[in-house]
Scaffold this motif. Structure first.
Motif, mmCIF file in Angstrom:
data_model
loop_
_atom_site.group_PDB
_atom_site.id
_atom_site.type_symbol
_atom_site.label_atom_id
_atom_site.label_comp_id
_atom_site.label_asym_id
_atom_site.label_seq_id
_atom_site.Cartn_x
_atom_site.Cartn_y
_atom_site.Cartn_z
ATOM 1 N N MET A 75 0.846 -1.186 0.000
ATOM 2 C CA MET A 75 0.000 0.000 0.000
ATOM 3 C C MET A 75 0.888 1.244 0.000
ATOM 4 S SD MET A 75 -2.866 -1.545 -0.028
ATOM 5 C CE MET A 75 -4.102 -0.299 0.301
ATOM 6 N N LYS A 76 0.643 2.165 -0.934
ATOM 7 C CA LYS A 76 1.469 3.358 -1.050
ATOM 8 C C LYS A 76 1.044 4.399 -0.022
ATOM 9 C CE LYS A 76 3.301 6.656 -4.401
ATOM 10 N NZ LYS A 76 3.226 7.151 -5.796
ATOM 11 N N LEU A 77 2.009 4.868 0.761
ATOM 12 C CA LEU A 77 1.723 5.879 1.770
ATOM 13 C C LEU A 77 1.200 7.161 1.120
ATOM 14 C CD1 LEU A 77 4.817 5.545 4.121
ATOM 15 C CD2 LEU A 77 2.514 4.700 4.549
ATOM 16 N N ASP A 78 0.189 7.753 1.760
ATOM 17 C CA ASP A 78 -0.390 9.051 1.389
ATOM 18 C C ASP A 78 -1.224 9.016 0.119
ATOM 19 O OD1 ASP A 78 0.674 10.503 3.630
ATOM 20 O OD2 ASP A 78 2.628 10.385 2.660
ATOM 21 N N ASP A 79 -1.541 7.823 -0.362
ATOM 22 C CA ASP A 79 -2.528 7.643 -1.420
ATOM 23 C C ASP A 79 -3.733 6.930 -0.826
ATOM 24 O OD1 ASP A 79 -0.914 8.839 -3.237
ATOM 25 O OD2 ASP A 79 -0.475 7.051 -4.414
ATOM 26 N N GLY A 80 -4.813 6.874 -1.587
ATOM 27 C CA GLY A 80 -6.012 6.190 -1.131
ATOM 28 C C GLY A 80 -6.196 4.851 -1.827
ATOM 29 N N PHE A 81 -7.112 4.057 -1.289
ATOM 30 C CA PHE A 81 -7.453 2.774 -1.901
ATOM 31 C C PHE A 81 -8.897 2.433 -1.549
ATOM 32 C CE2 PHE A 81 -7.438 -1.692 -2.943
ATOM 33 C CZ PHE A 81 -6.550 -1.766 -4.007
ATOM 34 N N VAL A 82 -9.573 1.775 -2.479
ATOM 35 C CA VAL A 82 -10.962 1.378 -2.295
ATOM 36 C C VAL A 82 -11.043 -0.132 -2.145
ATOM 37 C CG1 VAL A 82 -13.230 1.278 -3.401
ATOM 38 C CG2 VAL A 82 -11.825 3.341 -3.618
ATOM 39 N N MET A 83 -11.803 -0.608 -1.160
ATOM 40 C CA MET A 83 -12.047 -2.038 -0.990
ATOM 41 C C MET A 83 -13.550 -2.292 -1.109
ATOM 42 S SD MET A 83 -10.759 -4.998 -0.662
ATOM 43 C CE MET A 83 -9.065 -4.517 -0.317
ATOM 44 N N LEU B 236 -21.145 -21.041 1.381
ATOM 45 C CA LEU B 236 -20.197 -19.940 1.273
ATOM 46 C C LEU B 236 -19.655 -19.830 -0.155
ATOM 47 C CD1 LEU B 236 -18.236 -17.770 2.454
ATOM 48 C CD2 LEU B 236 -16.663 -19.652 2.929
ATOM 49 N N VAL B 237 -19.247 -20.954 -0.716
ATOM 50 C CA VAL B 237 -18.678 -20.942 -2.060
ATOM 51 C C VAL B 237 -19.737 -20.535 -3.086
ATOM 52 C CG1 VAL B 237 -17.664 -22.379 -3.866
ATOM 53 C CG2 VAL B 237 -16.873 -22.599 -1.511
ATOM 54 N N ALA B 238 -20.968 -20.984 -2.893
ATOM 55 C CA ALA B 238 -22.044 -20.618 -3.821
ATOM 56 C C ALA B 238 -22.345 -19.118 -3.759
ATOM 57 C CB ALA B 238 -23.299 -21.426 -3.502
ATOM 58 N N LYS B 239 -22.186 -18.530 -2.587
ATOM 59 C CA LYS B 239 -22.478 -17.105 -2.383
ATOM 60 C C LYS B 239 -21.308 -16.217 -2.776
ATOM 61 C CE LYS B 239 -23.869 -14.018 1.456
ATOM 62 N NZ LYS B 239 -25.047 -13.428 0.818
ATOM 63 N N PHE B 240 -20.120 -16.764 -2.782
ATOM 64 C CA PHE B 240 -18.881 -16.010 -2.955
ATOM 65 C C PHE B 240 -18.772 -15.447 -4.370
ATOM 66 C CE2 PHE B 240 -14.223 -15.674 -3.447
ATOM 67 C CZ PHE B 240 -13.898 -15.007 -2.279
ATOM 68 N N ASP B 241 -18.359 -14.183 -4.481
ATOM 69 C CA ASP B 241 -18.222 -13.514 -5.775
ATOM 70 C C ASP B 241 -16.808 -13.748 -6.312
ATOM 71 O OD1 ASP B 241 -18.074 -11.818 -7.949
ATOM 72 O OD2 ASP B 241 -19.085 -10.145 -6.963
ATOM 73 N N PHE B 242 -16.627 -14.831 -7.077
ATOM 74 C CA PHE B 242 -15.304 -15.161 -7.594
ATOM 75 C C PHE B 242 -14.835 -14.131 -8.622
ATOM 76 C CE2 PHE B 242 -16.290 -19.171 -5.644
ATOM 77 C CZ PHE B 242 -15.044 -19.647 -5.235
ATOM 78 N N GLU B 243 -15.747 -13.601 -9.414
ATOM 79 C CA GLU B 243 -15.351 -12.638 -10.442
ATOM 80 C C GLU B 243 -14.724 -11.399 -9.818
ATOM 81 O OE1 GLU B 243 -17.256 -10.130 -14.221
ATOM 82 O OE2 GLU B 243 -18.531 -11.453 -13.005
ATOM 83 N N ALA B 244 -15.340 -10.869 -8.757
ATOM 84 C CA ALA B 244 -14.793 -9.690 -8.094
ATOM 85 C C ALA B 244 -13.471 -9.999 -7.401
ATOM 86 C CB ALA B 244 -15.794 -9.142 -7.087
ATOM 87 N N ASN B 245 -13.361 -11.180 -6.810
ATOM 88 C CA ASN B 245 -12.162 -11.546 -6.062
ATOM 89 C C ASN B 245 -10.984 -11.921 -6.956
ATOM 90 O OD1 ASN B 245 -12.425 -11.964 -2.837
ATOM 91 N ND2 ASN B 245 -14.434 -12.125 -3.824
ATOM 92 N N GLN B 246 -11.241 -12.252 -8.226
ATOM 93 C CA GLN B 246 -10.162 -12.680 -9.114
ATOM 94 C C GLN B 246 -9.950 -11.722 -10.286
ATOM 95 O OE1 GLN B 246 -11.709 -16.849 -9.587
ATOM 96 N NE2 GLN B 246 -9.726 -17.403 -8.707
ATOM 97 N N ASP B 247 -10.385 -10.500 -10.134
ATOM 98 C CA ASP B 247 -10.206 -9.489 -11.164
ATOM 99 C C ASP B 247 -8.719 -9.157 -11.295
ATOM 100 O OD1 ASP B 247 -10.138 -7.275 -12.795
ATOM 101 O OD2 ASP B 247 -11.640 -6.138 -11.692
ATOM 102 N N PHE C 157 -7.714 -5.536 -10.378
ATOM 103 C CA PHE C 157 -8.319 -5.049 -9.143
ATOM 104 C C PHE C 157 -7.538 -3.881 -8.536
ATOM 105 C CE2 PHE C 157 -8.954 -5.052 -4.537
ATOM 106 C CZ PHE C 157 -10.332 -5.034 -4.460
ATOM 107 N N VAL C 158 -6.219 -4.012 -8.440
ATOM 108 C CA VAL C 158 -5.411 -2.957 -7.816
ATOM 109 C C VAL C 158 -5.471 -1.679 -8.639
ATOM 110 C CG1 VAL C 158 -3.069 -2.280 -7.160
ATOM 111 C CG2 VAL C 158 -3.890 -4.586 -6.636
ATOM 112 N N GLN C 159 -5.347 -1.801 -9.948
ATOM 113 C CA GLN C 159 -5.388 -0.634 -10.810
ATOM 114 C C GLN C 159 -6.733 0.077 -10.720
ATOM 115 O OE1 GLN C 159 -4.663 -1.477 -14.925
ATOM 116 N NE2 GLN C 159 -4.442 0.668 -15.502
ATOM 117 N N LYS C 160 -7.827 -0.670 -10.671
ATOM 118 C CA LYS C 160 -9.157 -0.077 -10.624
ATOM 119 C C LYS C 160 -9.432 0.631 -9.301
ATOM 120 C CE LYS C 160 -11.439 -3.387 -13.742
ATOM 121 N NZ LYS C 160 -12.406 -4.519 -13.810
#
Length: 436
Positions: free
Chosen positions: A226-234, A294-305, A308-311
Motif C-alpha cells: 500500500m502506497k503511503l499518502d494515497d487512497g485505496f478502495v475495498m 459460502l462458495v455458492a455465495k462467494f463472488d469469484f469474479e470480483a475476487n479474481q479481477d 483489481f489494484v489498478q481499478k
C-alpha cells in the motif's frame, strides 16, 4: 426557562469523569453550535478487538493501550464519527457488559458534559446535517443519521483475512499516522484470490477450518504494498487482510464481517467467531459453517479481477478548488466507488501563518494530522501520548449551521504545518471529485 438536563448513570469507558447527557434539546444544541461558530468538538472513542493486538500508533500513552477493565484486550481502534454503538465482543469487567455506547460519536458541550452526535442530529437535523444529507441518510437507512463512519485501526499484525458482505471501505494509509515508515516499506495487504484458484480449491481451504494447523486461505491471495499518502478502495464482497500499518478508514454506517482465516499471529479463530458479526440478512445463521453455501455465495469474479489494484487505487491528486496561498489541498479518495459517489477524503495543509476560508458543499468531519490552529473558533492541536480520561481537541464536525453562516475560517497559529483531513459522506458534492 430551559428544561433540566437529564444525566445518564453510565459513562463512556474512556471518559469516566464526564457526565453523559441523555437526549438532546434546542438549548444544548444552540450552546454547542454557538461556542465554535457551528463547529462541534468530537471525542476520541477507542475500541479493541479480541483477535488483534495494538500496533501502538494511535498516540496513546503506554498505560492507556491496555485498560485494566477490558479483560486483557488492547485498544487498536479509534472511532471518530459513528452514530451507532459498535459491537466488538469485548466485555467491560466492571459491568459484565459491552462498554457503554462503544465507539459511538459524542460531542463535548460548553459545560464539560458530553452528548451523542446522534442526539444532536435528532434535535435539529437541518442545522447539523442539512436537507441534502438528510435525504441521503433517509434513503440509505430509513432514518436521519450521519451516513458514514470515520475511524483508524492500528494493529501489530495483519488483520485476519475477511470480507464484508455489504460494507465497502476506503483506506488512507498516510505518513502522519505512520511516522518513520519508509516509502519502500514491506507492509502488504492481501486482496481477493489469485486467478488460478478454483472453486474446489477454495472450498477445500474453507473445509480445513479448525481441522489442522492452518486452513491456509492467505496463501490463495495476492499481496499488495500500500502506497503511503494515497487512497485505496475495498469493495464489499472481496477478501482482504489489511496491512499492519495505522489505517484511516471510511465505510458505510454498519460493522459486519465474515472471518475466513482460522489462525493468525494473534491466535486461533473459532468457527463460531468467523460468523459472529454476520447479519442475518447477509448470511443466515442456519448456514453458518456451511462451506458449500459460502462458495455458492462467494463472488469469484470480483475476487479474481486481474485489474483489481489498478481499478481501486487512488493516487492523491490536487484539489484546486481548496488550494490557495500557503494552502495545499489534495484529494486522497475520490471518483465514484461501485458506480456511485460513496465518499471522499480531502487533506488540507496550511503553512505557518496561513489562513483560508473553507466552505464545502456539505457538512464534514475533520481530524488533525499535524500542527496547531483553529477551525472556526475551535482550537485544534495534534497530540502525542494521550491518556484515557482526558479530552484532546483534534476532531471536529463542521455543521450545516456553519455553512449557512458562510463557512469557517481555518488558520495555522503554530510554527509547523497544520494538517487537517476531511471525511465527506455520500453525495456530498454536486460534481464528484476527480471525475473528468
Amino acid at each position: 426557562m430551559a428544561a433540566p438536563t437529564s444525566i445518564l448513570a453510565e459513562k463512556l469507558h474512556e471518559y469516566p469523569h464526564h457526565d453523559v447527557i441523555d437526549g438532546g434539546s434546542d438549548s444544548i444544541l444552540d450552546d454547542c453550535l454557538n461556542q465554535n461558530d457551528g463547529v462541534l468538538q468530537l471525542l476520541h472513542r477507542y475500541a479493541g478487538r479480541t483477535f488483534c493486538s495494538p500496533g501502538k500508533r494511535l498516540r496513546l500513552d503506554e498505560k492507556s493501550y491496555y485498560p485494566d477493565y477490558m479483560g486483557g484486550t488492547g485498544l487498536d481502534e479509534v472511532w471518530m464519527c459513528c452514530t451507532v454503538p459498535i459491537v466488538t465482543g469485548v466485555i467491560d469487567t466492571r459491568t459484565g457488559k459491552a462498554p457503554f455506547r462503544e465507539g459511538e460519536a459524542h460531542v463535548l458541550t460548553p459545560g464539560g458534559q458530553v452528548i451523542s452526535l446522534q442526539d444532536l442530529i435528532e434535535t435539529n437535523p437541518e442545522a447539523v446535517m442539512g436537507e441534502k444529507l438528510m435525504a441521503v441518510s433517509q434513503s440509505l437507512f430509513g432514518r436521519v443519521t450521519w451516513p458514514i463512519v470515520s475511524k483508524k485501526f492500528d494493529n501489530l499484525n495483519p488483520i485476519p483475512h475477511h470480507l464484508h458482505w455489504s460494507k465497502w471501505e476506503v483506506y488512507d494509509i498516510n505518513s502522519f499516522d505512520n511516522p518513520g515508515v519508509s516509502p519502500s516499506h514491506y507492509h502488504t495487504t492481501a486482496m481477493g484470490l489469485y486467478p488460478f484458484v478454483t472453486k474446489d480449491q477454495f472450498l477445500a481451504c474453507m473445509q480445513r477450518w479448525g481441522q489442522g494447523e492452518y486452513n491456509g486461505v492467505r496463501h490463495l491471495s495476492p499481496h499488495t504494498m500500500m502506497k503511503l499518502d494515497d487512497g485505496f478502495v475495498m469493495p464489499n464482497g472481496v477478501l482482504h487482510s489489511p496491512t499492519d500499518l495505522c489505517t484511516h478508514e471510511l465505510h458505510v454506517t454498519m460493522d459486519e464481517h465474515f472471518l475466513a482465516e482460522d489462525l493468525t499471529l494473534d491466535g486461533r479463530i473459532g468457527a463460531a467467531d468467523a460468523f459472529y458479526a454476520c447479519r442475518e440478512e447477509d448470511y443466515p445463521k442456519d448456514r453458518h459453517q456451511d462451506w458449500e453455501y459460502l462458495v455458492a455465495k462467494f463472488d469469484f469474479e470480483a475476487n479474481q479481477d486481474p485489474d483489481f489494484v489498478q481499478k481501486n487505487s487512488r493516487p492523491a491528486i490536487t484539489a484546486k478548488e481548496f488550494a490557495g496561498d500557503g494552502v495545499n489541498a489534495r484529494w486522497i479518495v475520490y471518483c465514484d466507488i461501485l458506480g456511485d459517489q460513496k465518499c471522499s477524503i480531502l487533506r488540507l495543509t496550511l503553512a505557518p501563518g496561513a489562513r483560508t476560508s473553507f466552505r464545502p458543499e456539505s457538512p464534514v468531519l475533520f481530524h488533525t494530522n499535524g500542527g496547531r490552529g483553529r477551525v472556526g473558533k475551535l482550537e485544534v492541536r495534534y497530540h502525542q501520548n494521550m491518556k484515557l480520561g482526558e479530552i484532546y481537541p483534534e476532531i471536529g464536525f463542521i455543521t450545516q449551521a456553519a455553512l449557512n453562516r458562510g463557512g469557517v475560517e481555518i488558520e495555522n497559529t503554530g510554527d509547523e504545518p497544520l494538517v487537517l483531513t476531511f471525511d465527506f459522506p455520500q453525495h456530498a458534492h454536486s460534481q464528484t471529485p476527480g471525475a473528468e
